[in-house]
Motif scaffolding. Structure first.
Motif, PDB file in Angstrom:
ATOM      1  N   SER A 129      -0.698   9.324 -11.968  1.00 33.13           N
ATOM      2  CA  SER A 129      -1.875   9.793 -12.147  1.00 33.13           C
ATOM      3  C   SER A 129      -1.839  11.379 -12.774  1.00 33.13           C
ATOM      4  O   SER A 129      -2.410  11.755 -13.690  1.00 33.13           O
ATOM      5  CB  SER A 129      -2.475   9.819 -10.810  1.00 33.13           C
ATOM      6  N   ASP A 130      -0.866  12.143 -12.251  1.00 35.38           N
ATOM      7  CA  ASP A 130      -0.556  13.475 -12.639  1.00 35.38           C
ATOM      8  C   ASP A 130      -0.013  13.390 -14.035  1.00 35.38           C
ATOM      9  O   ASP A 130      -0.445  14.355 -15.052  1.00 35.38           O
ATOM     10  CB  ASP A 130       0.281  14.278 -11.929  1.00 35.38           C
ATOM     11  N   LYS A 131       0.456  12.240 -14.605  1.00 32.93           N
ATOM     12  CA  LYS A 131       0.831  12.251 -16.116  1.00 32.93           C
ATOM     13  C   LYS A 131      -0.129  11.544 -16.938  1.00 32.93           C
ATOM     14  O   LYS A 131      -0.333  12.205 -18.120  1.00 32.93           O
ATOM     15  CB  LYS A 131       2.327  11.401 -15.976  1.00 32.93           C
ATOM     16  N   TYR A 132      -0.754  10.464 -16.388  1.00 33.65           N
ATOM     17  CA  TYR A 132      -1.357   9.792 -17.592  1.00 33.65           C
ATOM     18  C   TYR A 132      -2.932   9.922 -17.224  1.00 33.65           C
ATOM     19  O   TYR A 132      -3.561   9.571 -18.015  1.00 33.65           O
ATOM     20  CB  TYR A 132      -1.227   8.239 -17.577  1.00 33.65           C
ATOM     21  N   GLY A 133      -3.295  10.640 -16.046  1.00 34.48           N
ATOM     22  CA  GLY A 133      -4.693  10.705 -15.922  1.00 34.48           C
ATOM     23  C   GLY A 133      -5.225  10.152 -14.796  1.00 34.48           C
ATOM     24  O   GLY A 133      -4.909   8.895 -14.250  1.00 34.48           O
ATOM     25  N   ARG A 134      -6.145  10.652 -14.007  1.00 29.06           N
ATOM     26  CA  ARG A 134      -6.629  10.045 -12.650  1.00 29.06           C
ATOM     27  C   ARG A 134      -7.430   8.641 -12.994  1.00 29.06           C
ATOM     28  O   ARG A 134      -7.315   7.892 -12.281  1.00 29.06           O
ATOM     29  CB  ARG A 134      -7.564  11.116 -11.925  1.00 29.06           C
ATOM     30  N   LYS A 135      -8.308   8.724 -13.957  1.00 34.72           N
ATOM     31  CA  LYS A 135      -9.136   7.657 -14.245  1.00 34.72           C
ATOM     32  C   LYS A 135      -8.450   6.570 -14.761  1.00 34.72           C
ATOM     33  O   LYS A 135      -8.775   5.242 -14.416  1.00 34.72           O
ATOM     34  CB  LYS A 135      -9.977   8.069 -15.304  1.00 34.72           C
ATOM     35  N   THR A 171      -3.542  21.603  -9.660  1.00 31.65           N
ATOM     36  CA  THR A 171      -4.139  20.426 -10.552  1.00 31.65           C
ATOM     37  C   THR A 171      -2.868  19.429 -10.831  1.00 31.65           C
ATOM     38  O   THR A 171      -3.036  18.211 -10.777  1.00 31.65           O
ATOM     39  CB  THR A 171      -4.841  20.842 -11.640  1.00 31.65           C
ATOM     40  N   GLU A 172      -1.884  20.127 -11.506  1.00 32.74           N
ATOM     41  CA  GLU A 172      -0.758  19.417 -12.219  1.00 32.74           C
ATOM     42  C   GLU A 172       0.058  18.514 -11.287  1.00 32.74           C
ATOM     43  O   GLU A 172       0.714  17.727 -11.651  1.00 32.74           O
ATOM     44  CB  GLU A 172      -0.032  20.319 -13.051  1.00 32.74           C
ATOM     45  N   MET A 173       0.014  18.622  -9.864  1.00 30.03           N
ATOM     46  CA  MET A 173       0.879  17.985  -9.106  1.00 30.03           C
ATOM     47  C   MET A 173      -0.189  17.405  -7.717  1.00 30.03           C
ATOM     48  O   MET A 173       0.387  17.030  -7.070  1.00 30.03           O
ATOM     49  CB  MET A 173       1.933  19.032  -8.401  1.00 30.03           C
ATOM     50  N   ARG A 174      -1.451  17.694  -8.183  1.00 26.90           N
ATOM     51  CA  ARG A 174      -2.406  17.338  -6.970  1.00 26.90           C
ATOM     52  C   ARG A 174      -2.338  15.699  -6.427  1.00 26.90           C
ATOM     53  O   ARG A 174      -2.087  15.359  -5.318  1.00 26.90           O
ATOM     54  CB  ARG A 174      -3.862  17.735  -7.350  1.00 26.90           C
ATOM     55  N   ALA A 175      -2.504  15.061  -7.679  1.00 26.50           N
ATOM     56  CA  ALA A 175      -2.164  13.470  -7.214  1.00 26.50           C
ATOM     57  C   ALA A 175      -0.990  13.045  -6.859  1.00 26.50           C
ATOM     58  O   ALA A 175      -1.185  12.160  -5.911  1.00 26.50           O
ATOM     59  CB  ALA A 175      -2.653  12.761  -8.710  1.00 26.50           C
ATOM     60  N   THR A 176       0.130  13.447  -7.127  1.00 27.86           N
ATOM     61  CA  THR A 176       1.475  13.355  -6.702  1.00 27.86           C
ATOM     62  C   THR A 176       1.324  13.728  -4.972  1.00 27.86           C
ATOM     63  O   THR A 176       1.702  12.996  -4.173  1.00 27.86           O
ATOM     64  CB  THR A 176       2.458  14.017  -7.365  1.00 27.86           C
ATOM     65  N   GLY A 177       0.942  14.837  -4.719  1.00 29.86           N
ATOM     66  CA  GLY A 177       0.918  15.452  -3.521  1.00 29.86           C
ATOM     67  C   GLY A 177       0.033  14.643  -2.474  1.00 29.86           C
ATOM     68  O   GLY A 177       0.559  14.362  -1.282  1.00 29.86           O
ATOM     69  N   VAL A 178      -0.987  14.441  -2.813  1.00 26.80           N
ATOM     70  CA  VAL A 178      -2.082  13.420  -2.048  1.00 26.80           C
ATOM     71  C   VAL A 178      -1.415  12.001  -1.829  1.00 26.80           C
ATOM     72  O   VAL A 178      -1.389  11.579  -0.874  1.00 26.80           O
ATOM     73  CB  VAL A 178      -3.444  13.156  -2.788  1.00 26.80           C
ATOM     74  N   SER A 179      -0.979  11.549  -3.025  1.00 29.30           N
ATOM     75  CA  SER A 179      -0.521  10.040  -2.902  1.00 29.30           C
ATOM     76  C   SER A 179       0.874  10.010  -2.287  1.00 29.30           C
ATOM     77  O   SER A 179       0.805   9.088  -1.372  1.00 29.30           O
ATOM     78  CB  SER A 179      -0.024   9.619  -4.239  1.00 29.30           C
ATOM     79  N   VAL A 230       0.866  -1.330  -0.028  1.00 26.65           N
ATOM     80  CA  VAL A 230       0.100   0.012  -0.129  1.00 26.65           C
ATOM     81  C   VAL A 230       0.932   1.335   0.036  1.00 26.65           C
ATOM     82  O   VAL A 230       0.596   2.061  -0.775  1.00 26.65           O
ATOM     83  CB  VAL A 230      -0.870  -0.112   0.989  1.00 26.65           C
ATOM     84  N   ALA A 231       1.942   1.314   0.858  1.00 28.02           N
ATOM     85  CA  ALA A 231       2.862   2.382   0.771  1.00 28.02           C
ATOM     86  C   ALA A 231       3.462   2.634  -0.553  1.00 28.02           C
ATOM     87  O   ALA A 231       3.421   3.777  -0.929  1.00 28.02           O
ATOM     88  CB  ALA A 231       3.599   2.346   2.025  1.00 28.02           C
ATOM     89  N   LEU A 232       3.954   1.643  -0.877  1.00 35.39           N
ATOM     90  CA  LEU A 232       4.805   1.679  -2.208  1.00 35.39           C
ATOM     91  C   LEU A 232       3.639   2.072  -3.263  1.00 35.39           C
ATOM     92  O   LEU A 232       3.988   3.089  -4.342  1.00 35.39           O
ATOM     93  CB  LEU A 232       5.558   0.514  -2.635  1.00 35.39           C
ATOM     94  N   GLY A 233       2.507   1.495  -3.407  1.00 36.37           N
ATOM     95  CA  GLY A 233       1.542   1.920  -4.487  1.00 36.37           C
ATOM     96  C   GLY A 233       1.281   3.310  -4.275  1.00 36.37           C
ATOM     97  O   GLY A 233       1.213   3.965  -5.381  1.00 36.37           O
ATOM     98  N   ALA A 234       1.028   3.831  -3.237  1.00 42.13           N
ATOM     99  CA  ALA A 234       0.747   5.289  -3.287  1.00 42.13           C
ATOM    100  C   ALA A 234       1.608   6.162  -3.723  1.00 42.13           C
ATOM    101  O   ALA A 234       1.493   7.284  -4.527  1.00 42.13           O
ATOM    102  CB  ALA A 234       0.475   5.569  -1.758  1.00 42.13           C
ATOM    103  N   LEU A 235       3.024   5.903  -3.424  1.00 40.64           N
ATOM    104  CA  LEU A 235       4.258   6.691  -4.014  1.00 40.64           C
ATOM    105  C   LEU A 235       4.082   6.600  -5.422  1.00 40.64           C
ATOM    106  O   LEU A 235       4.834   7.717  -5.944  1.00 40.64           O
ATOM    107  CB  LEU A 235       5.312   6.201  -3.317  1.00 40.64           C
ATOM    108  N   ILE A 236       4.080   5.418  -6.076  1.00 44.77           N
ATOM    109  CA  ILE A 236       4.250   5.386  -7.446  1.00 44.77           C
ATOM    110  C   ILE A 236       2.935   5.830  -8.145  1.00 44.77           C
ATOM    111  O   ILE A 236       3.275   6.602  -9.285  1.00 44.77           O
ATOM    112  CB  ILE A 236       4.159   3.732  -8.062  1.00 44.77           C
ATOM    113  N   ALA A 237       1.773   5.802  -7.613  1.00 43.74           N
ATOM    114  CA  ALA A 237       0.792   5.914  -8.420  1.00 43.74           C
ATOM    115  C   ALA A 237       0.503   7.561  -8.577  1.00 43.74           C
ATOM    116  O   ALA A 237      -0.098   7.954  -9.407  1.00 43.74           O
ATOM    117  CB  ALA A 237      -0.493   5.528  -7.565  1.00 43.74           C
ATOM    118  N   GLY A 238       0.759   8.214  -7.652  1.00 39.67           N
ATOM    119  CA  GLY A 238       0.458   9.913  -7.607  1.00 39.67           C
ATOM    120  C   GLY A 238       1.193  10.653  -8.879  1.00 39.67           C
ATOM    121  O   GLY A 238       0.462  11.274  -9.673  1.00 39.67           O
ATOM    122  N   PRO A 239       2.429  10.392  -9.392  1.00 40.63           N
ATOM    123  CA  PRO A 239       2.973  10.908 -10.283  1.00 40.63           C
ATOM    124  C   PRO A 239       2.538  10.369 -11.601  1.00 40.63           C
ATOM    125  O   PRO A 239       2.326  11.085 -12.554  1.00 40.63           O
ATOM    126  CB  PRO A 239       4.550  10.347 -10.048  1.00 40.63           C
TER     127      PRO A 239
END
Length: 459
Positions: A83-89, A376-384, A72-81
């Motif tokens: 998501s900001d690059k390829y899309g949330r959905k 917006t452009e770094m939101r998913a990275t920050g939250v993740s 879970v910890a590793l998945g969160a760190l990877i997913a944020g960047p």
């Protein structure tokens, strides 16, 4: 291009009533988080059956329970960047596919080693789900209702975690432990086609990444808009410099706020996961009966579900960081009071309930607070990354729980110790400051319409 041809997407969403499509987004995210919570908690209920089936000891069960948390910890760190690059959905659907498939695969594990590996891979998907749901929902809800909406969504995690026990109790006697994992993997897979068709990509993400105006217009029209391909869509927000997305968290004035969010989330999860995992044992050490200990521990979770809604509603009306800090502080005082005075069982149950309401509620509040801080452009990275770094607090407290109980066998000292990170969380979030800067949008000021027209959404 005239003023009416230029649409600030965030301002437009904030100015309108919540549409049926936005309620649908909230409902779908709630369902996703329900299964996230189910899968995150289910192994605790399956542990006795696995120990009996594979004839392993409790210490040998530890790596299986801990493997998902590391994932879970590793998945969160990877997913944020990503998501900001390829899309949330896209990343959200891939995350659901990941945890659903590996949950199904876990049902066919033949040894503890295989199960630990599969649970780690399941955790990778689980870690990506929560921050992406938070980010997507935050970008579709008007500011006046955002915190409450995220709190409602996060309630799905608490309900899913609780329901996993009832579902396990219903399936285990008749179909065995494998059936519970199949249930947790099959239903999210069945949900994927619905999400693919009904869940939209973030309109704010599309603006920042220069998706065609036709697609943005079509998305917003489903929310009640009446836009055409001639409309230009903007965000009256700063545009970050092109850096590695994680490094953006430490540039442009965001470093201080980022570190404070990490520290606050870390401290909150340290308290929550130590109490989630060890509260019945702590209470038993204080002479509480096993049955009463189970009931009191359940009150901590129940308080969290109520607290999340309360904190979310208050954050929409009052300064958010002060609401979060106040609830952490009240939770700290409840833990400290029990440690100092050692109240009778009824008063203990009330204090545990209130501490669960406050600390879990404040933690839920951070889910709504963090996406607002970042553009917006770094939101998913920050939250993740807040989720990923914070998870180390959960891992540490789960590991230290047994050690602390060995050093301090009485419950009083443990409660006093736990009041300290709750206090630090309150003091930390109080130091948070928003980033205020007046910047140009795509190289032009909003009031400079000719220049703006040349720079916005040229296709």
């Amino acid at each position: 291009m005239s003023n009416r041809d230029i649409v600030d997407v965030k301002a437009w969403i904030d100015s309108r009533p919540i549409s049926p499509k936005q309620w649908l987004i909230l409902a779908l995210c709630f369902i996703i988080i329900f299964f996230d919570g189910f899968d995150a908690a289910v192994m605790g209920f399956l542990a006795p059956a696995l120990i009996e089936s594979w004839h392993i000891s409790r210490p040998e069960m530890g790596p299986i329970l801990g493997a998902a948390m590391f994932g879970v910890a590793l998945g969160a760190l990877i997913a944020g960047p990503w998501s900001d690059k390829y899309g949330r959905k896209k990343i959200l659907l891939l995350a659901i596919l990941c945890f659903a498939c590996f949950s199904l695969a876990s049902a066919f594990a033949r040894s503890p080693t295989e199960m630990a590996l599969l649970r780690f891979l399941t955790g990778l998907g689980l870690g990506a789900v929560m921050p992406n749901c938070v980010t997507l929902l935050a970008e579709y809800m008007p500011e006046r209702r955002r915190s409450l909406a995220i709190a409602i969504m996060y309630g799905g995690f608490n309900i899913g975690s609780g329901m996993s026990g009832f579902i396990a109790a219903a399936l285990l006697p008749h179909f065995g432990w494998r059936s519970v994992l199949i249930f947790g993997g099959a239903f999210p897979l069945l949900l994927l086609p619905v999400l693919l068709y009904k869940l939209p990509e973030s309109a704010m993400y599309m603006v920042v990444n220069k998706v065609s105006r036709e697609k943005i217009a079509a998305t917003l029209n489903r929310l009640g808009g009446s836009f055409t391909a001639d409309s230009a869509f903007v965000l009256a927000a700063p545009v970050m410099q092109k850096k590695a997305r994680v490094l953006q968290l430490f540039s442009g004035g965001y470093a201080r706020g980022t570190l404070i969010l990490w520290l606050t989330y870390f401290m909150g999860l340290f308290v929550i996961y130590l109490l989630n995992g060890w509260l019945p044992t702590i209470l038993r050490a204080g002479g509480v009966s096993l049955e009463r200990a189970a009931i009191v521990a359940g009150l901590f979770q129940l308080g969290g579900a109520i607290g999340g809604l309360l904190v979310g509603a208050l954050m929409d009306r009052l300064p958010a960081k002060y609401v979060i800090a106040l609830f952490y502080l009240i939770g700290c005082l409840c833990l400290l009071s029990q440690g100092v005075w050692g109240f009778a069982p009824v008063a203990l149950a009330v204090l545990v309930f209130v501490s669960g309401l406050c600390i879990n509620g404040a933690q839920n509040g951070l889910q709504a607070f963090s996406p607002v801080f970042y553009p917006t452009e770094m939101r998913a990275t920050g939250v993740s990354w807040m989720h990923g770094i914070g998870r180390s607090g959960a891992i540490l407290s789960s590991s230290l729980g047994g050690l602390l109980l060995g050093i301090f066998p009485g419950q009083a000292t443990i409660f006093i110790i736990l009041s300290l990170p709750a206090l630090l969380a309150a003091l930390s979030i109080m130091q948070h400051r928003s980033v205020r800067a007046s910047r140009q949008i795509k190289g032009a000021e909003l009031n400079d319409l000719p220049a703006l027209s040349r720079t916005l959404n040229n296709r």
